[in-house]
Design a protein around this motif. Structure first.
Motif, PDB file in Angstrom:
ATOM      1  N   GLY A 167     -12.967  18.689  11.353  1.00 19.78           N
ATOM      2  CA  GLY A 167     -12.281  17.448  10.875  1.00 19.78           C
ATOM      3  C   GLY A 167     -12.078  16.433  11.926  1.00 19.78           C
ATOM      4  O   GLY A 167     -12.078  16.892  13.025  1.00 19.78           O
ATOM      5  N   LEU A 168     -12.340  15.301  11.463  1.00 21.96           N
ATOM      6  CA  LEU A 168     -12.389  14.159  12.518  1.00 21.96           C
ATOM      7  C   LEU A 168     -11.344  13.098  12.184  1.00 21.96           C
ATOM      8  O   LEU A 168     -11.169  12.026  13.305  1.00 21.96           O
ATOM      9  CB  LEU A 168     -13.720  13.594  12.533  1.00 21.96           C
ATOM     10  CG  LEU A 168     -15.143  14.291  12.439  1.00 21.96           C
ATOM     11  CD1 LEU A 168     -16.279  13.468  12.488  1.00 21.96           C
ATOM     12  CD2 LEU A 168     -14.813  14.602  14.145  1.00 21.96           C
ATOM     13  N   ASP A 169     -10.565  12.953  11.081  1.00 20.09           N
ATOM     14  CA  ASP A 169      -9.830  11.828  10.869  1.00 20.09           C
ATOM     15  C   ASP A 169      -8.424  12.092  11.157  1.00 20.09           C
ATOM     16  O   ASP A 169      -7.820  13.157  11.528  1.00 20.09           O
ATOM     17  CB  ASP A 169      -9.841  11.619   9.488  1.00 20.09           C
ATOM     18  CG  ASP A 169      -9.643  10.122   9.085  1.00 20.09           C
ATOM     19  OD1 ASP A 169      -9.334   9.407  10.202  1.00 20.09           O
ATOM     20  OD2 ASP A 169      -9.329  10.006   7.724  1.00 20.09           O
ATOM     21  N   CYS A 170      -7.666  11.130  11.179  1.00 15.95           N
ATOM     22  CA  CYS A 170      -6.229  11.019  11.597  1.00 15.95           C
ATOM     23  C   CYS A 170      -5.312  10.070  10.920  1.00 15.95           C
ATOM     24  O   CYS A 170      -6.077   8.992  10.123  1.00 15.95           O
ATOM     25  CB  CYS A 170      -5.970  10.684  13.225  1.00 15.95           C
ATOM     26  SG  CYS A 170      -6.440   8.981  13.460  1.00 15.95           S
ATOM     27  N   MET A 171      -4.202  10.091  10.615  1.00 14.57           N
ATOM     28  CA  MET A 171      -3.268   9.116   9.888  1.00 14.57           C
ATOM     29  C   MET A 171      -3.347   7.728  10.854  1.00 14.57           C
ATOM     30  O   MET A 171      -3.393   7.966  11.976  1.00 14.57           O
ATOM     31  CB  MET A 171      -1.883   9.838   9.608  1.00 14.57           C
ATOM     32  CG  MET A 171      -1.962  10.852   8.732  1.00 14.57           C
ATOM     33  SD  MET A 171      -0.365  11.823   8.562  1.00 14.57           S
ATOM     34  CE  MET A 171       0.328  10.216   7.636  1.00 14.57           C
ATOM     35  N   PRO A 172      -2.697   6.575   9.896  1.00 14.52           N
ATOM     36  CA  PRO A 172      -2.457   6.605   8.494  1.00 14.52           C
ATOM     37  C   PRO A 172      -3.914   6.089   7.947  1.00 14.52           C
ATOM     38  O   PRO A 172      -4.504   5.117   8.477  1.00 14.52           O
ATOM     39  CB  PRO A 172      -1.599   5.557   8.479  1.00 14.52           C
ATOM     40  CG  PRO A 172      -1.967   4.636   9.484  1.00 14.52           C
ATOM     41  CD  PRO A 172      -2.476   5.456  10.630  1.00 14.52           C
ATOM     42  N   ARG A 212      -5.649  17.450  12.604  1.00 20.71           N
ATOM     43  CA  ARG A 212      -4.677  18.506  12.804  1.00 20.71           C
ATOM     44  C   ARG A 212      -4.717  19.658  11.795  1.00 20.71           C
ATOM     45  O   ARG A 212      -3.944  20.813  12.050  1.00 20.71           O
ATOM     46  CB  ARG A 212      -3.430  17.655  12.428  1.00 20.71           C
ATOM     47  CG  ARG A 212      -3.548  17.077  11.002  1.00 20.71           C
ATOM     48  CD  ARG A 212      -2.004  16.031  11.118  1.00 20.71           C
ATOM     49  NE  ARG A 212      -2.121  15.503   9.742  1.00 20.71           N
ATOM     50  CZ  ARG A 212      -1.379  15.872   8.488  1.00 20.71           C
ATOM     51  NH1 ARG A 212      -0.874  17.049   8.866  1.00 20.71           N
ATOM     52  NH2 ARG A 212      -1.345  15.302   7.458  1.00 20.71           N
ATOM     53  N   HIS A 213      -5.701  19.680  11.034  1.00 20.98           N
ATOM     54  CA  HIS A 213      -6.173  20.790  10.094  1.00 20.98           C
ATOM     55  C   HIS A 213      -7.028  21.684  10.356  1.00 20.98           C
ATOM     56  O   HIS A 213      -7.546  22.439   9.545  1.00 20.98           O
ATOM     57  CB  HIS A 213      -6.169  20.489   8.722  1.00 20.98           C
ATOM     58  CG  HIS A 213      -4.875  19.717   8.051  1.00 20.98           C
ATOM     59  ND1 HIS A 213      -4.697  18.898   6.975  1.00 20.98           N
ATOM     60  CD2 HIS A 213      -3.789  19.958   8.067  1.00 20.98           C
ATOM     61  CE1 HIS A 213      -3.751  18.455   6.505  1.00 20.98           C
ATOM     62  NE2 HIS A 213      -3.035  19.191   7.307  1.00 20.98           N
TER      63      HIS A 213
END
Length: 525
Positions: A158-163, A107-108
């Motif tokens: 960027g590849l990650d997400c929450m949580p 998301r960033h």
């Protein structure tokens, strides 16, 4: 000759003790290691097929379409290896390279692209991606990776997400990352996709399985870093330092750190996170743990009440440990040691290059940045002085006494034992071959006379070069079973400040090392 079992025992004895102390503290503060997801990783990689060199690793990397690099987040060398691999893979005229990172949320992405286009600076990037709030490992090695990507890669994502904190949702993060990597492949069909992701995600049934489903026609290579079981297996049986191993056709593991360095780095992260202010974490327990491990290795009783085969009350001689990044604070310490601007600048350069410096005049060890090589060397340097009762501690000022010949050989032995001790605690430190410095009594005296003709800087650098060579060769002789721990303990205890003693000891060590190559050595545990 020494057996492989004895070789592993001799090489790993000191760091195994130091590691046990760190692991006990980590288990008390972080119980997540018992989670099945994390256990999957440790169970998946218990042995390897063969040792490989850098060229063979390069061949595996060049054959892959997607390269998954295992990241131990708290270890700066893990991110720096990724930067090096990216730069090596991104050759002019070859396939372009694209970088994907777990550190930044998808998301960033728009923020990352603003930085990529140089519309925002480093500080704004760090703040807007919430690096310190959402990630909070060391910024500099990660930012160096981003800069390397901007210089050599086609794009970064960027590849990650929450949580991130909920391990019950970690499988969903793998699927999300797999989808994002598939999108990157569609967007850059000719590119090699290089991905830096937490090592536990790289168990075969985790992210690699997702990618096999998302990208069935692509060759996926997993490059692990410093996996404990593989490290212990390699050091148990290999005489020389192992750079990498082939685990299977699609998995390799590189070694750029030891387990001790990994877990000390993580322990320091936990300390930093627990602090409410912005002070540096307390580095003293790390230094004292290294010293304690050397004491156990040498069978030194820190509580002995009499000098002799043991130093008297070494427990009362432990150094004052200072940490922090302030030049002003370090300069104040150095001003207590010397009023020579030249010496102060030399010690500042040493701190800059290896992160630590031991100051025998005030029995203090300053650590600006924890680097295992430098910290281990300075811990051994302290022990060399402490075993002799801190002879250079003179009311806060070290007196330079003795003839130049004595001072040269005393410095040589100090450097030798410091280098030896650093390899005991950090066996992956590179060996120094005899060819780096002529190695005979006559050659040593020739170097000494040459050093005396030069200025102080030349004098010190010559003693260091000879000392490092002697120390490295002494460690190799120990591994071969040709030098016992009692002999090593006596070297640390030798009162080399007596006239002529340092030269005598140095020649005895050189003779022992040279003689050890001429006949088989006993395989003594």
């Amino acid at each position: 000759m020494a057996t492989s079992t004895n070789l592993g025992s001799r090489r790993n004895a000191a760091q195994m003790h130091a590691l046990a102390c760190v692991e006990r503290e980590l288990r008390a503060n972080d119980s997540s290691g018992r989670r099945k997801y994390l256990r999957d990783f440790s169970k998946a990689f218990r042995s390897y097929e063969s040792v490989i060199d850098a060229q063979q690793l390069t061949t595996m990397v060049r054959a892959a379409d997607v390269i998954l690099i295992g990241d131990y987040h708290a270890l700066p060398s893990a991110q720096r290896f990724a930067a090096t691999l990216l730069e090596q893979r991104a050759q002019p005229g070859d396939r372009p390279v694209v970088l994907g990172v777990e550190t930044i949320f998808s998301r960033h992405q728009h923020i990352l692209e603003e930085w990529w286009r140089r519309e925002i600076d480093e500080d704004e990037l760090r703040q807007r991606i919430r690096f310190d709030l959402d990630w909070s490992y060391e910024w500099l090695p990660f930012y160096e990776l981003l800069v390397t990507a901007r210089e050599h890669a086609e794009a970064v994502y960027g590849l990650d997400c929450m949580p991130r904190e909920d391990l019950r949702k970690i499988g969903a993060r793998d699927k999300h990352a797999g989808d994002k990597i598939a999108e990157i492949h569609q967007r850059h069909p000719n590119a090699v996709v290089l991905v830096l992701f937490g090592e536990s995600h790289l168990a075969p049934q985790h992210l690699p399985r997702v990618l096999r489903e998302r990208l069935p026609g692509q060759r996926v290579l997993t490059v692990l870093q410093n996996v404990d079981a593989l490290y212990w297996q390699a050091t148990e049986v290999q005489q020389e330092r192992v750079e990498a191993v082939r685990v299977s056709d699609d998995v390799a593991c590189v070694f750029n750190s030891t387990p001790l360095e990994k877990y000390e780095s993580y322990r320091l992260c936990l300390l930093r996170w627990r602090q409410e202010d912005e002070q540096s974490p307390d580095i003293a327990p790390t230094i004292y743990n290294l010293i304690d491990s050397l004491l156990r290795f040498l069978d030194v009783n820190r509580y002995a009440p009499h000098n002799g085969t043991q130093p008297k009350f070494l427990v009362d001689l432990l150094p004052e440990v200072h940490g922090g990044a302030s030049d002003a604070r370090l300069r104040r310490l150095l001003a207590r040691v010397t009023d020579s601007a030249e010496r102060i600048e030399a010690m500042l350069r040493k701190v800059e290059s290896q992160g630590s410096v031991y100051l025998p005049a005030i029995n203090a060890l300053y650590v600006r940045e924890f680097q295992m090589t430098g910290a281990a060397e300075e811990a051994a340097r302290f022990l060399h002085h402490a075993c002799r009762g801190l002879p250079l501690r003179r009311n806060g000022h070290a007196a330079v006494t003795g003839e130049p010949t004595d001072r040269f050989y005393a410095r040589t032995i100090e450097h030798a034992l410091a280098y030896f001790g650093s390899r005991v605690l950090y066996p992956v430190r590179a060996a120094i071959g005899e060819e780096a410095c002529e190695f005979s009594r006559a050659a040593c005296d020739k170097l000494m006379h040459d050093a005396r003709r030069g200025d102080r800087s030349h004098f010190d650098s010559t003693a260091q070069r000879l000392g490092y060579t002697v120390g490295s060769q002494l460690y190799d002789a120990y591994l071969r079973g040709c030098v016992s721990r009692s002999v090593l303990r006596h070297l640390f205890l030798a009162h080399i400040e007596e006239p002529g003693k340092a030269r005598q000891i140095c020649f005895e060590v050189v003779r022992k090392i040279r003689g050890s190559r001429k006949k088989p050595c006993a395989s003594v545990s």
